[in-house]
Design a protein around this motif. Structure first.
Motif, PDB file in Angstrom:
ATOM      1  N   TRP A   1       0.767  -1.105  -0.170  1.00 28.98           N
ATOM      2  CA  TRP A   1       0.023   0.046  -0.058  1.00 28.98           C
ATOM      3  C   TRP A   1       0.803   1.184   0.197  1.00 28.98           C
ATOM      4  N   GLN A   2       1.733   1.311  -1.161  1.00 31.39           N
ATOM      5  CA  GLN A   2       2.411   2.464  -1.108  1.00 31.39           C
ATOM      6  C   GLN A   2       1.616   3.862  -1.077  1.00 31.39           C
ATOM      7  N   ARG A   3       2.318   4.807  -0.629  1.00 30.72           N
ATOM      8  CA  ARG A   3       1.671   6.229  -0.443  1.00 30.72           C
ATOM      9  C   ARG A   3       0.693   6.534   0.638  1.00 30.72           C
ATOM     10  N   ILE A   4       0.570   5.326   1.372  1.00 27.45           N
ATOM     11  CA  ILE A   4       0.142   5.622   2.809  1.00 27.45           C
ATOM     12  C   ILE A   4       0.825   6.127   3.991  1.00 27.45           C
ATOM     13  N   PRO A   5       0.535   7.145   4.281  1.00 27.43           N
ATOM     14  CA  PRO A   5       1.582   7.952   5.462  1.00 27.43           C
ATOM     15  C   PRO A   5       1.164   7.532   6.776  1.00 27.43           C
ATOM     16  N   ILE A   6       1.280   6.438   7.021  1.00 26.65           N
ATOM     17  CA  ILE A   6       1.123   5.722   8.337  1.00 26.65           C
ATOM     18  C   ILE A   6       2.381   5.065   9.142  1.00 26.65           C
ATOM     19  N   GLU A   7       3.455   5.437   8.609  1.00 31.53           N
ATOM     20  CA  GLU A   7       4.674   4.832   9.015  1.00 31.53           C
ATOM     21  C   GLU A   7       4.779   5.093  10.411  1.00 31.53           C
ATOM     22  N   HIS A   8       4.350   6.310  10.839  1.00 29.63           N
ATOM     23  CA  HIS A   8       4.454   6.643  12.181  1.00 29.63           C
ATOM     24  C   HIS A   8       3.030   7.000  13.038  1.00 29.63           C
ATOM     25  N   MET A   9       2.086   6.333  12.601  1.00 33.57           N
ATOM     26  CA  MET A   9       0.721   6.404  12.955  1.00 33.57           C
ATOM     27  C   MET A   9       0.349   5.337  14.136  1.00 33.57           C
ATOM     28  N   PRO A  10      -0.157   5.598  15.156  1.00 33.34           N
ATOM     29  CA  PRO A  10      -0.599   4.581  16.332  1.00 33.34           C
ATOM     30  C   PRO A  10      -1.472   3.777  15.589  1.00 33.34           C
ATOM     31  N   GLY A  11      -1.205   2.463  15.699  1.00 29.01           N
ATOM     32  CA  GLY A  11      -2.319   1.408  15.270  1.00 29.01           C
ATOM     33  C   GLY A  11      -2.098   1.018  13.821  1.00 29.01           C
ATOM     34  N   GLN A  12      -0.787   1.295  13.016  1.00 30.27           N
ATOM     35  CA  GLN A  12      -0.665   1.386  11.765  1.00 30.27           C
ATOM     36  C   GLN A  12      -0.650  -0.210  11.483  1.00 30.27           C
ATOM     37  N   GLN A  13      -0.176  -1.213  12.486  1.00 29.95           N
ATOM     38  CA  GLN A  13       0.062  -2.461  12.235  1.00 29.95           C
ATOM     39  C   GLN A  13      -1.447  -3.110  12.085  1.00 29.95           C
ATOM     40  N   LEU A  14      -2.307  -2.683  12.932  1.00 32.27           N
ATOM     41  CA  LEU A  14      -3.821  -3.152  13.043  1.00 32.27           C
ATOM     42  C   LEU A  14      -4.528  -2.844  11.497  1.00 32.27           C
ATOM     43  N   LEU A  15      -4.057  -1.565  10.898  1.00 31.67           N
ATOM     44  CA  LEU A  15      -4.631  -1.219   9.596  1.00 31.67           C
ATOM     45  C   LEU A  15      -3.967  -2.229   8.764  1.00 31.67           C
ATOM     46  N   ALA A  16      -3.021  -2.555   8.707  1.00 33.81           N
ATOM     47  CA  ALA A  16      -1.981  -3.366   7.842  1.00 33.81           C
ATOM     48  C   ALA A  16      -2.773  -4.851   7.845  1.00 33.81           C
ATOM     49  N   TYR A  17      -3.172  -5.236   9.056  1.00 33.07           N
ATOM     50  CA  TYR A  17      -3.880  -6.637   9.154  1.00 33.07           C
ATOM     51  C   TYR A  17      -5.203  -6.453   8.564  1.00 33.07           C
ATOM     52  N   ALA A  18      -5.851  -5.263   8.893  1.00 28.70           N
ATOM     53  CA  ALA A  18      -7.231  -5.100   8.390  1.00 28.70           C
ATOM     54  C   ALA A  18      -7.421  -5.375   6.736  1.00 28.70           C
ATOM     55  N   PHE A  19      -6.430  -4.525   6.354  1.00 35.34           N
ATOM     56  CA  PHE A  19      -6.088  -4.702   4.818  1.00 35.34           C
ATOM     57  C   PHE A  19      -5.856  -6.105   4.224  1.00 35.34           C
ATOM     58  N   ALA A  20      -5.117  -6.939   5.108  1.00 40.60           N
ATOM     59  CA  ALA A  20      -4.802  -8.151   4.569  1.00 40.60           C
ATOM     60  C   ALA A  20      -5.948  -8.992   4.826  1.00 40.60           C
ATOM     61  N   VAL A  21      -6.695  -8.849   6.028  1.00 37.03           N
ATOM     62  CA  VAL A  21      -7.808  -9.851   6.149  1.00 37.03           C
ATOM     63  C   VAL A  21      -8.845  -9.612   5.077  1.00 37.03           C
ATOM     64  N   ILE A  22      -9.001  -8.491   4.549  1.00 34.14           N
ATOM     65  CA  ILE A  22     -10.141  -7.957   3.469  1.00 34.14           C
ATOM     66  C   ILE A  22      -9.626  -8.789   2.313  1.00 34.14           C
ATOM     67  N   GLU A  23      -8.130  -8.727   1.874  1.00 36.63           N
ATOM     68  CA  GLU A  23      -7.599  -9.269   0.702  1.00 36.63           C
ATOM     69  C   GLU A  23      -7.883 -10.730   0.645  1.00 36.63           C
ATOM     70  N   LEU A  24      -7.608 -11.409   1.703  1.00 30.35           N
ATOM     71  CA  LEU A  24      -7.436 -12.881   2.177  1.00 30.35           C
ATOM     72  C   LEU A  24      -9.146 -13.483   2.035  1.00 30.35           C
ATOM     73  N   ALA A  25      -9.862 -12.603   2.557  1.00 33.88           N
ATOM     74  CA  ALA A  25     -11.263 -13.165   2.832  1.00 33.88           C
ATOM     75  C   ALA A  25     -11.733 -13.116   1.359  1.00 33.88           C
ATOM     76  N   THR A  26     -11.658 -11.804   0.651  1.00 41.04           N
ATOM     77  CA  THR A  26     -12.204 -11.729  -0.488  1.00 41.04           C
ATOM     78  C   THR A  26     -11.810 -12.489  -1.571  1.00 41.04           C
ATOM     79  N   GLY A  27     -10.445 -12.858  -1.487  1.00 47.14           N
ATOM     80  CA  GLY A  27      -9.936 -13.792  -2.338  1.00 47.14           C
ATOM     81  C   GLY A  27     -10.535 -15.257  -2.148  1.00 47.14           C
ATOM     82  N   ILE A  28     -10.538 -15.902  -0.869  1.00 43.40           N
ATOM     83  CA  ILE A  28     -11.174 -17.022  -0.891  1.00 43.40           C
ATOM     84  C   ILE A  28     -12.508 -17.060  -1.064  1.00 43.40           C
TER      85      ILE A  28
END
Length: 264
Positions: free
Chosen positions: A29-56
């Motif tokens: 997800w290039q150009r997301i300015p969240i490198e120093h945002m609180p909870g950025q890892q949770l956002l990354a996991y949320a994106f990943a879950v959407i991708e995995l769930a929709t793909g399946i």
């Protein structure tokens, strides 16, 4: 479920797996300015879950329709919120158009799948059915020059990606760039559109396999190469799905321009 449909679903699920393994969005997800945002890892996991769930979900018939709708909206947001602002801010930089064009091809593939599966009742006419497929083809055709022109604007960088065993690397860079532009014209104006879209998808797959495929055999696997391979495969699958939308049209038949349905 065509082979293109299944491949698209698998690649989207693979993006989700990468996100869950690495827990970040820096390379996908290039150009997301969240490198120093609180909870950025949770956002990354949320994106990943959407991708995995929709793909399946696309591969499970009762879940395919809602999965297609979620994935389509998700990919549109990816293009509009992450890539389009760069085009608006720096329109003179071809790289911004390249980034948008690559994601737009994936959006077009997701749109075709959604249009295939969605019921027309209660849906905006331009999204589902034959009109949805028409508009997805139009988006696909308009995105191809953004990709093709990058091979000319950034020919030194493109040459570096050409396998060393191929002769005349600059020629390959120009040829593939011209191929995408030619495919745009063919799909846009209905000049052998099935053949053109299929050749574009095949070219994108060859680029994916020749440029990024060999890097996957290095141990340990490089994260950049792995992500680049899956993103490149997603772009190729998007083009493949659009090509499959012409199934039934003879290879050398003239089709309707991308802005018209066959019934218009």
């Amino acid at each position: 479920m065509s082979l293109a449909y299944v491949a698209f679903a698998i690649v989207m699920a693979a993006l989700g797996v990468i996100g869950l393994i690495y827990g970040d969005v820096a390379l996908v997800w290039q150009r997301i300015p969240i490198e120093h945002m609180p909870g950025q890892q949770l956002l990354a996991y949320a994106f990943a879950v959407i991708e995995l769930a929709t793909g399946i979900g696309l591969l499970i018939r009762p879940l395919a329709k809602p999965a297609a709708a979620i994935l389509f909206v998700y990919m549109v947001l990816w293009a509009v919120l992450l890539k389009l602002p760069a085009v608006v801010a720096v329109p003179q930089m071809e790289a911004t158009w390249l980034g948008f064009g690559e994601i737009a091809v994936i959006v077009a593939g997701a749109w075709v799948i959604y249009a295939w599966l969605a019921d027309n009742d209660g849906k905006p006419a331009f999204l589902a059915g034959s009109k949805g497929i028409r508009n997805a083809r139009l988006l696909f055709s308009l995105s191809l020059p953004m990709i093709g022109l990058s091979h000319f604007f950034y020919s030194p960088q493109t040459v570096e990606l050409v396998p060393s065993w191929l002769p005349l690397p600059l020629g390959w860079a120009y040829l593939t760039g011209a191929g995408s532009i030619a495919a745009c014209i063919a799909v846009l104006f209905g000049i052998f559109p099935r053949l053109a879209a299929t050749l574009e998808a095949a070219m994108l797959w060859v680029i994916t396999l020749l440029v990024w495929g060999p890097k996957l055999f290095a141990m340990p696997v490089d994260r950049l190469a792995l992500t680049a391979f899956v993103i490149s495969a997603a772009i190729a699958c998007g083009a493949w799905v659009v090509a499959e939308s012409y199934r039934g049209l003879p290879w050398l038949a003239l089709g309707a321009p991308a802005w018209k349905t066959t019934a218009e």
